[in-house]
Scaffold this motif. Sequence first.
Motif, PDB file in Angstrom:
ATOM      1  N   PRO A   1      71.140 -41.205  -1.695  1.00 57.99           N
ATOM      2  CA  PRO A   1      72.119 -42.107  -1.079  1.00 57.99           C
ATOM      3  C   PRO A   1      73.043 -41.380  -0.110  1.00 57.99           C
ATOM      4  N   ARG A   2      73.699 -42.172   0.730  1.00 51.49           N
ATOM      5  CA  ARG A   2      74.663 -41.648   1.692  1.00 51.49           C
ATOM      6  C   ARG A   2      75.840 -41.004   0.950  1.00 51.49           C
TER       7      ARG A   2
ATOM      8  N   LEU B   1      66.238 -44.663  -7.995  1.00 55.91           N
ATOM      9  CA  LEU B   1      65.052 -44.294  -7.231  1.00 55.91           C
ATOM     10  C   LEU B   1      63.903 -45.206  -7.624  1.00 55.91           C
ATOM     11  N   ILE B   2      63.216 -45.728  -6.608  1.00 53.97           N
ATOM     12  CA  ILE B   2      62.042 -46.570  -6.833  1.00 53.97           C
ATOM     13  C   ILE B   2      60.820 -45.786  -6.404  1.00 53.97           C
ATOM     14  N   SER B   3      59.825 -45.718  -7.272  1.00 53.00           N
ATOM     15  CA  SER B   3      58.607 -44.975  -6.976  1.00 53.00           C
ATOM     16  C   SER B   3      57.392 -45.868  -7.184  1.00 53.00           C
TER      17      SER B   3
ATOM     18  N   GLY C   1      67.067 -58.138   5.600  1.00 54.31           N
ATOM     19  CA  GLY C   1      66.272 -58.638   4.484  1.00 54.31           C
ATOM     20  C   GLY C   1      65.669 -60.006   4.694  1.00 54.31           C
ATOM     21  N   ALA C   2      65.764 -60.557   5.888  1.00 49.17           N
ATOM     22  CA  ALA C   2      65.309 -61.923   6.137  1.00 49.17           C
ATOM     23  C   ALA C   2      63.848 -61.995   6.558  1.00 49.17           C
TER      24      ALA C   2
ATOM     25  N   GLN D   1      69.719 -49.307  -0.627  1.00 48.91           N
ATOM     26  CA  GLN D   1      70.831 -49.096   0.287  1.00 48.91           C
ATOM     27  C   GLN D   1      72.193 -49.387  -0.340  1.00 48.91           C
ATOM     28  N   ASN D   2      72.226 -49.680  -1.638  1.00 48.55           N
ATOM     29  CA  ASN D   2      73.513 -49.960  -2.279  1.00 48.55           C
ATOM     30  C   ASN D   2      74.272 -48.696  -2.668  1.00 48.55           C
TER      31      ASN D   2
END
Length: 386
Positions: free
Chosen positions: A84-85, A151-153, A222-223, A145-146
């Motif tokens: 993340p940032r 982490l998504i793998s 996200g649209a 981005q929150n």
Amino acid sequence: ESHRVGLHHTSDPALLLELKTRRPPSLVERAGRETWSVDFSPDGAWFAWSMGHGIVWVVAWPLDSEGDKSFSCGHPVWGLAFGPRPPKSNATACPAKARSEGKNSLLLATGLENGVIKIWNVLTGSAVFDLHGHEGVVRDLVFPQNGTLTLISSSRDKTLRIWDLAHKASTKPTLIFQIKNSPSSKMVCLWSLRSYTFIRNLTGGAHKTVYLLSSCDFSPDGAILATAAFSGSSWWIDLWDPYTAEKLATLADYFEDYGQNQISAIQFSPNGLHLTLVTDDRALRIWELGEKGMVMETKRDRDSNGLCCKYHPQGGVVATGTRDGHVRFWRAPSAVPSLCHLCRSILRHSISTHQIEALPLPKRILEYLTYKNIPERLKECSLTRK
């Protein structure tokens, strides 16, 4: 070190520069030298790529800045992603100052061929911990981005996992799902990161049989969901409304020149105005939503063998990785978003299609806010071209 990196400038106005990997003779002809993944850090201060043979190279951006690091992962690296940032206190500082202070740890996740995910601290150059659980190649990694340490793998073992890195393990519900690997499969599965539940499938349509889904990406608001798929000898890109499962457009119906060429990767630009394509006949193509033709195409080059692409967070630059372990940086088209597009993007960040359609607005505005004006604009462009 077994690898060196050479900086090569070019006369091509679209190609800013190229980083070439210099390997020892023992590795030159060996398989496993591909650049499967590239990424910029969220603040744009670092760039990383998997340069083959289990090595990940991280350089300070821009490239004339000081600092570069290499990480030996022990196995071929297929996916990588920066964490993340950093907090706003450091994000507002200039990138060089933020790097030199070193008060915050910048994480880099690397997905390996053996199913292990290695987490690195970029600023210290040390390994933090490993994540075990996947039984196949870890093909893709992403941090939401929150700003959370989630982490998504995704792996070729047909599972997707969600990890809570703050606890160095999956203490949150670990989402694992099985997708049937069938030649007749033509579905894109959508899942909720809030409830960790299945939402819906997106089907390819009765007139096409999907053999391979090669890449997908959400627009920044996200649209829109763009998916690249393969059927027989044809490749195409579909644009979807993820809220309603409605297919907005199929780009191959309007841009037949790339229909026979393999699509390795697609990505939306940070402002959502452009969609970047990496195909096997050209290094890069960039399409502006709803416009006629491509706003940028590199020269035809079957030897470019592009595999992946990534925009700089502030736009203006696109990085592509090749099968030779090299990285190219391209000058992306710059466009100032209209006030209408900025308003739409802000609105769609938090409001679904169903909520938009319930508003008492003129049809033309509703179609614009839900991106349903794209098919009509494409048809007009197609008729104009004929």
